[in-house]
Scaffold this active site. Structure first.
Site, PDB file in Angstrom:
ATOM      1  N   GLY A   1       0.774  -1.194  -0.077  1.00 24.43           N
ATOM      2  CA  GLY A   1       0.068  -0.015  -0.008  1.00 24.43           C
ATOM      3  C   GLY A   1       0.840   1.169   0.034  1.00 24.43           C
ATOM      4  O   GLY A   1       0.543   2.193  -0.856  1.00 24.43           O
TER       5      GLY A   1
ATOM      6  N   VAL B   1      10.174   3.642   6.266  1.00 28.96           N
ATOM      7  CA  VAL B   1       9.240   3.972   6.915  1.00 28.96           C
ATOM      8  C   VAL B   1       8.416   2.671   7.025  1.00 28.96           C
ATOM      9  O   VAL B   1       7.118   2.718   7.641  1.00 28.96           O
ATOM     10  CB  VAL B   1       8.179   4.510   5.997  1.00 28.96           C
ATOM     11  CG1 VAL B   1       8.871   6.026   6.056  1.00 28.96           C
ATOM     12  CG2 VAL B   1       8.144   3.998   4.508  1.00 28.96           C
TER      13      VAL B   1
ATOM     14  N   ARG C   1       9.667  -1.038   9.127  1.00 30.96           N
ATOM     15  CA  ARG C   1       9.844  -1.690  10.400  1.00 30.96           C
ATOM     16  C   ARG C   1      11.490  -1.550  10.559  1.00 30.96           C
ATOM     17  O   ARG C   1      12.379  -1.772   9.502  1.00 30.96           O
ATOM     18  CB  ARG C   1       9.534  -3.104  10.654  1.00 30.96           C
ATOM     19  CG  ARG C   1       8.260  -3.113  10.729  1.00 30.96           C
ATOM     20  CD  ARG C   1       7.548  -2.827  12.007  1.00 30.96           C
ATOM     21  NE  ARG C   1       5.936  -3.014  12.187  1.00 30.96           N
ATOM     22  CZ  ARG C   1       5.220  -2.186  11.874  1.00 30.96           C
ATOM     23  NH1 ARG C   1       5.451  -0.908  11.624  1.00 30.96           N
ATOM     24  NH2 ARG C   1       3.773  -2.521  12.017  1.00 30.96           N
TER      25      ARG C   1
ATOM     26  N   GLU D   1      13.997   0.143  18.910  1.00 28.81           N
ATOM     27  CA  GLU D   1      12.992   1.274  19.062  1.00 28.81           C
ATOM     28  C   GLU D   1      12.178   1.251  20.225  1.00 28.81           C
ATOM     29  O   GLU D   1      11.548   0.024  20.557  1.00 28.81           O
ATOM     30  CB  GLU D   1      12.032   1.010  17.712  1.00 28.81           C
ATOM     31  CG  GLU D   1      11.036   2.425  17.656  1.00 28.81           C
ATOM     32  CD  GLU D   1      10.137   2.124  15.999  1.00 28.81           C
ATOM     33  OE1 GLU D   1      10.336   1.812  15.135  1.00 28.81           O
ATOM     34  OE2 GLU D   1       9.071   2.083  16.450  1.00 28.81           O
TER      35      GLU D   1
ATOM     36  N   HIS E   1       8.558   7.253  14.425  1.00 32.46           N
ATOM     37  CA  HIS E   1       7.370   6.250  14.129  1.00 32.46           C
ATOM     38  C   HIS E   1       6.058   7.308  14.066  1.00 32.46           C
ATOM     39  O   HIS E   1       5.265   6.888  14.631  1.00 32.46           O
ATOM     40  CB  HIS E   1       7.451   5.482  15.029  1.00 32.46           C
ATOM     41  CG  HIS E   1       6.912   4.130  14.294  1.00 32.46           C
ATOM     42  ND1 HIS E   1       7.266   2.796  14.542  1.00 32.46           N
ATOM     43  CD2 HIS E   1       5.905   3.889  13.330  1.00 32.46           C
ATOM     44  CE1 HIS E   1       6.340   1.822  13.784  1.00 32.46           C
ATOM     45  NE2 HIS E   1       5.596   2.531  13.132  1.00 32.46           N
TER      46      HIS E   1
ATOM     47  N   ASN F   1       2.325   8.368  10.850  1.00 31.23           N
ATOM     48  CA  ASN F   1       0.856   8.091  10.844  1.00 31.23           C
ATOM     49  C   ASN F   1       0.196   8.607  11.884  1.00 31.23           C
ATOM     50  O   ASN F   1      -0.421   7.724  12.671  1.00 31.23           O
ATOM     51  CB  ASN F   1       0.435   6.582  10.296  1.00 31.23           C
ATOM     52  CG  ASN F   1      -1.228   6.707  10.405  1.00 31.23           C
ATOM     53  OD1 ASN F   1      -1.808   7.398  10.198  1.00 31.23           O
ATOM     54  ND2 ASN F   1      -1.505   5.371  10.646  1.00 31.23           N
TER      55      ASN F   1
END
Lengths: 311, 311
Positions: free
Chosen positions: A143, A222, A224, A253, A272, A275
Site C-alpha cells: 500500500g 518507513v 520496520r 525502537e 514512528h 501516521n
C-alpha cells in the site's frame, strides 16, 4: 426531500462524526439511524458494539487495520453473514507522504541547511540534488509503495518496484521479484524500504547492500526498524559511503538516548510518527468514502476481512 | 545508416555535450556539424558566438533565462530572420521541487525533529501535519506554479492559484485574479510565493496578510525576497501566529550573519540554491529535447524570444 429508498443507508456509531457523515454522502449513500441502516461505520473498539446486529446490516466498516480483538471477542466469526472491512491501507498515503518528505529533505540537503547560520550559497550548490531523473527503488510495493509511486512520478523520478511476485506495479518503470532484489542496490539512486517485517526481510539492508549504493544515495525506512542492520548503517553514514538516511522506524525502537544515530549529521529521525493520530481522521474518512462508493455500486469492498483466515 | 535528410539537423556549440546530444536525439532530430545544421544549441555567452550565422540556421537555443546581453551585443536584432529561444521555464521544475521540499519539511515538523536527541513520539504526534486535503495558495502561477501544481495534486492537496488575469490555471481548484488576492490569506492552509518582483508585489506578504493566516500555516518563498516584509515575518514567526517559513530567498539577500531569521526554530533557510548549477544540465537538456520535438514537428517553440520586445 423524501428519502430515496434505493440509496443505501449507512449509520455511524457509537458517536456522530461530521467527517464520516461527509464521507458517507461523498460515497453516494445516505445517513440513517442504526435501526434502519444497511451498513455501519464503527469508530470504537469491541466494547459496546451492538451484538447481535440487526438483520438489515450487511456491512460493517471498522476503524483499525489490525482486527484481532474482533475475532478474540467472537464478534467476527467464520460463519458471519455480513461483510466486515478494516482500515487496512487507509493510512498508506500519509506514510508515503512522510517517506517523500524524508527523501526530498535528504536529496535537497535540508539537514545541513538547517545547521547553517551563515549564507553559503556556493558551498551548497554541489549539495542540492534533485529527484527529477533519479531512480528510486521501492523495496516492498504494498500500500505504501503504491501510494508513493504517483508522488515520485509527479517529481519526475523513475521507480523500480520490488515485490514478492514481480508482477508489474502500476507506475513503476520496472518491477523485480524479490529473488532479483540484489540488482537494485547498485542500480537505483535512492531507496525506500516498505517491506513487511518477516524472518526473510530481517536485515534486508546490511553492509553488503549499503556498500553497493552511491555516495549520494538516501535510504528511507518507513516500515520496520529491523529491516536495516543499524550497526552497518551507522558505519556507512559515518564513512560517507551513502548520502544519508531518513528513519521513521529504528532498531532498537524507541531509539535510546545517546545512540550514535541521534548525532550523525546525515540522518533524519522521526519517532514512528508518519501516521500520527492527528492526520488519521481525514485518511479514514477517505477510506470510508471509497468503500461507501463501492458498496453503493455493489463492487468488492477494499480491506475486506476474511472471517476464516482472521484478518 | 545513411542520414535521413528529411530529419532536421541540430548542432551543439561551442563544445560537445553528451546530455544535449542525447536531448537532440530524444527530440527526434539528428546531430550535425555547425556548417550543415538547421538549428544551433549554444551553451555559452555572446563571446565567440558565430556572427553572422550561416544562412542554413533557422533556430538558436540559448542556455539562460535572461537574454539582455544578446540584445546589448546586437546579436539578436529586431529584424532577425531566425527564431531565438531562451531557457525561460527550463528550471521551473527544480524550483517547484525545492518549494515542495520546504513545504513538506514544514508541515511534517522536520526542523523540530532534527533538533531532537530523544524519542518523543507522543509529543510529535500533534505536530506532524499533512498536505492531504490541505489547501495551498500558489501566489503567482507562472512556470514554477504550473510545475508545482501536479506535485501538490499527487499529494492530495488542493491548489488555489492567483495570477494577474484570473484565467484558470490547469489543475488548480480555483484561480483568482490578483484583484482578489486578499481572499486567499484566511482561506488557504499554506502559501507558496512565486510572483515576479515588481513595485506592485513589493511586500505582498506583510503584517496584515500574516495576521489572517492559520497558526499552522507555512509560507514558502522561492521567488524574490522583497515579496515578503521580513520584519513582519519575523514578528509572526516569533509570536507563533503562523506555523513557519521556508525561504530560498530573503530580504536582505544574502541574509547577514546574526539576522534573527537564522535563529528562529520554525524557519528553513536555503541560500537561493533551489536551482543549483549541479541540477541545471539535465533540466536544460529536457528543455532542449522539448524544443527539438517542436522544431521537428513544425510547432511553436517554447521560450521564444520576441526580438522587438527584447525578452
Amino acid at each position: 426531500m423524501a428519502d430515496d429508498v434505493a440509496v443505501p443507508a449507512v449509520a455511524i456509531g457509537p458517536a456522530p462524526d461530521p467527517l464520516l457523515e461527509d464521507a458517507v454522502r461523498r460515497g453516494g449513500a445516505r445517513l440513517s439511524p442504526f435501526e434502519s441502516a444497511d451498513a455501519l461505520v464503527w469508530t470504537a473498539g469491541t466494547i459496546g458494539f451492538p451484538d447481535p446486529l440487526p438483520p438489515n446490516i450487511r456491512w460493517v466498516q471498522l476503524d483499525s487495520a489490525g482486527v484481532e480483538q474482533w475475532f478474540d471477542a467472537k464478534l467476527i466469526t467464520p460463519d458471519t453473514q455480513i461483510m466486515w472491512t478494516s482500515a487496512a491501507g487507509a493510512f498508506a498515503a500519509t506514510v508515503a507522504e512522510h517517506a517523500l518528505t524524508l527523501l526530498l529533505a535528504g536529496v535537497r540537503a535540508l539537514p545541513e541547511h538547517m545547521e547553517a547560520r551563515t549564507w553559503r550559497q556556493h558551498d551548497f550548490y554541489s549539495k542540492v540534488g534533485t529527484l527529477r531523473g533519479a531512480t528510486v527503488a521501492m523495496v516492498g510495493a504494498g500500500g505504501i509503495g503504491r501510494a508513493l509511486i504517483p508522488m515520485l512520478a509527479a517529481l519526475g523520478a523513475d521507480v523500480i518496484a520490488v515485490n514478492r511476485s514481480g508482477s508489474p506495479v502500476p507506475g513503476a518503470i520496472e518491477t523485480l521479484p524479490t529473488t532479483r532484489l540484489n540488482e537494485v542496490w547498485p542500480r537505483a539512486d535512492h531507496f525506500v524500504i516498505g517491506a513487511p517485517a518477516t524472518s526473510a526481510t530481517h536485515h534486508l539492508v546490511s553492509g553488503a547492500e549499503l556498500a553497493q549504493m552511491k555516495s549520494t544515495s538516501w535510504v528511507i525506512n518507513v516500515a520496520r526498524g529491523p529491516l536495516i542492520d543499524t550497526d552497518a548503517l551507522v558505519h556507512a553514514l559515518r564513512n560517507g559511503s551513502i548520502g544519508g538516511a531518513g528513519l521513521d522506524v529504528t532498531d532498537p525502537e524507541p531509539l535510546p538516548d545517546g545512540h550514535p544515530l541521534w548525532e550523525l549529521p546525515n540522518v533524519i529521525i522521526t519517532p514512528h510518527d508518519s501516521n500520527p493520530p492527528s492526520v488519521r481522521p481525514p485518511a479514514f474518512a477517505d477510506h470510508v468514502a471509497l468503500n461507501v462508493t463501492r458498496f453503493v455500486a455493489g463492487e468488492r469492498l477494499t480491506a475486506l476481512i476474511d472471517p476464516v483466515v482472521g484478518y
